[in-house]
Design an enzyme around this catalytic site. Structure first.
Site, PDB file in Angstrom:
ATOM      1  N   ASN A 197       7.171   0.690  -6.728  1.00  0.00           N
ATOM      2  CA  ASN A 197       8.215   0.133  -5.866  1.00  0.00           C
ATOM      3  C   ASN A 197       9.301  -0.508  -6.722  1.00  0.00           C
ATOM      4  O   ASN A 197       9.024  -1.116  -7.764  1.00  0.00           O
ATOM      5  CB  ASN A 197       7.658  -0.829  -4.817  1.00  0.00           C
ATOM      6  CG  ASN A 197       6.840  -1.968  -5.361  1.00  0.00           C
ATOM      7  OD1 ASN A 197       6.173  -1.842  -6.371  1.00  0.00           O
ATOM      8  ND2 ASN A 197       6.890  -3.101  -4.686  1.00  0.00           N
TER       9      ASN A 197
ATOM     10  N   CYS B 261       9.986   2.153  -1.919  1.00  0.00           N
ATOM     11  CA  CYS B 261       8.520   2.070  -2.025  1.00  0.00           C
ATOM     12  C   CYS B 261       7.992   2.992  -3.130  1.00  0.00           C
ATOM     13  O   CYS B 261       8.630   3.986  -3.492  1.00  0.00           O
ATOM     14  CB  CYS B 261       7.873   2.473  -0.711  1.00  0.00           C
ATOM     15  SG  CYS B 261       8.085   1.315   0.645  1.00  0.00           S
TER      16      CYS B 261
ATOM     17  N   GLU C 186      12.570  -2.869  -6.109  1.00  0.00           N
ATOM     18  CA  GLU C 186      13.303  -3.678  -5.131  1.00  0.00           C
ATOM     19  C   GLU C 186      14.743  -3.895  -5.574  1.00  0.00           C
ATOM     20  O   GLU C 186      15.148  -3.504  -6.672  1.00  0.00           O
ATOM     21  CB  GLU C 186      12.554  -5.003  -4.924  1.00  0.00           C
ATOM     22  CG  GLU C 186      11.156  -4.752  -4.356  1.00  0.00           C
ATOM     23  CD  GLU C 186      10.367  -6.010  -4.053  1.00  0.00           C
ATOM     24  OE1 GLU C 186      10.779  -7.109  -4.470  1.00  0.00           O
ATOM     25  OE2 GLU C 186       9.322  -5.875  -3.377  1.00  0.00           O
TER      26      GLU C 186
ATOM     27  N   CYS D 258       3.700   2.656   4.245  1.00  0.00           N
ATOM     28  CA  CYS D 258       4.455   2.175   5.406  1.00  0.00           C
ATOM     29  C   CYS D 258       4.887   3.378   6.261  1.00  0.00           C
ATOM     30  O   CYS D 258       4.760   4.540   5.848  1.00  0.00           O
ATOM     31  CB  CYS D 258       5.667   1.345   4.959  1.00  0.00           C
ATOM     32  SG  CYS D 258       7.042   2.337   4.342  1.00  0.00           S
TER      33      CYS D 258
ATOM     34  N   GLU E  16       5.488   5.115  -3.030  1.00  0.00           N
ATOM     35  CA  GLU E  16       5.206   6.488  -2.588  1.00  0.00           C
ATOM     36  C   GLU E  16       6.483   7.325  -2.603  1.00  0.00           C
ATOM     37  O   GLU E  16       6.483   8.495  -2.985  1.00  0.00           O
ATOM     38  CB  GLU E  16       4.626   6.490  -1.169  1.00  0.00           C
ATOM     39  CG  GLU E  16       3.297   5.759  -1.025  1.00  0.00           C
ATOM     40  CD  GLU E  16       3.451   4.282  -0.700  1.00  0.00           C
ATOM     41  OE1 GLU E  16       4.425   3.646  -1.158  1.00  0.00           O
ATOM     42  OE2 GLU E  16       2.582   3.767   0.012  1.00  0.00           O
TER      43      GLU E  16
HETATM   44  N1  THU Z   1       5.598  -1.189  -0.585  1.00  0.00           N
HETATM   45  C1  THU Z   1       5.315  -0.010  -1.213  1.00  0.00           C
HETATM   46  O1  THU Z   1       5.854   0.280  -2.284  1.00  0.00           O
HETATM   47  N2  THU Z   1       4.458   0.834  -0.617  1.00  0.00           N
HETATM   48  C2  THU Z   1       3.750   0.564   0.506  1.00  0.00           C
HETATM   49  O2  THU Z   1       2.951   1.373   0.922  1.00  0.00           O
HETATM   50  C3  THU Z   1       3.959  -0.708   1.216  1.00  0.00           C
HETATM   51  C4  THU Z   1       5.041  -1.568   0.684  1.00  0.00           C
HETATM   52  C5  THU Z   1       6.495  -2.133  -1.256  1.00  0.00           C
HETATM   53  C6  THU Z   1       7.833  -2.329  -0.625  1.00  0.00           C
HETATM   54  C7  THU Z   1       8.212  -3.695  -1.162  1.00  0.00           C
HETATM   55  O3  THU Z   1       8.778  -3.549  -2.466  1.00  0.00           O
HETATM   56  C8  THU Z   1       6.891  -4.405  -1.301  1.00  0.00           C
HETATM   57  O4  THU Z   1       5.900  -3.412  -1.284  1.00  0.00           O
HETATM   58  C9  THU Z   1       6.619  -5.400  -0.192  1.00  0.00           C
HETATM   59  O5  THU Z   1       6.809  -4.828   1.050  1.00  0.00           O
END
Ligand code: THU
Length: 133
Positions: A44, A55, A46, A88, A57
């Site tokens: 991930n 994310c 941000e 998600c 994935e």
């Molecule tokens: N996140 C992911 O990378 N994958 C998931 O399956 C769930 C959430 C990340 C998004 C964000 O950077 C952090 O987790 C918190 O939501």
């Protein structure tokens, strides 16, 4: 339940270590395998403009598609959350685009596992008929 694929687990953990999550402090790593055996990983990433975060994935799928991959047989999602982070809703649709039948394994540092096929995680996923592009 099968033990997590060691190669995918190692790749997802390596991506996890590279996660850029200064806002949520919630790291995620993902790794997928194509039918040809290639492994693509992602973390991930941000952003100060929160909605621009990506994310793990989706990062892994972007890596695969950018390298020419159009299918994967398995994807592993690694986190240090309990229960393990599950893709998600948006990620489920991104995974579904390329591999509704792929095996999804969500695993954490405690060895807890949640698994199923992409189509189990996203029943009635959206598809459009298309040519190669
Ligand atoms: N996140 C992911 O990378 N994958 C998931 O399956 C769930 C959430 C990340 C998004 C964000 O950077 C952090 O987790 C918190 O939501």
């Amino acid at each position: 339940m099968n033990p997590p694929d060691p190669e995918l687990l190692a790749a997802a953990k390596a991506a996890f270590a590279n996660a850029y999550a200064p806002y949520s402090h919630f790291r995620v790593g993902a790794a997928l395998r194509t039918p040809g055996g290639q492994v693509h990983a992602g973390a991930n990433v941000e952003n100060a403009s929160y909605g621009l975060g990506r994310c793990a994935e989706q990062s892994a799928v972007q890596s695969m598609a950018s390298s020419g991959g159009r299918e994967f047989s398995a994807v592993l999602v690694y986190s240090e959350a309990s229960p393990p982070a599950s893709p998600c809703g948006a990620c489920r649709q991104v995974l579904f685009e390329f591999a509704p039948e792929a095996q999804v394994t969500c695993v954490n540092h405690l060895g807890e596992v949640v698994e199923g096929q992409v189509k189990d995680f996203l029943p009635h996923g959206f598809r459009l008929e298309h040519g190669e592009g």
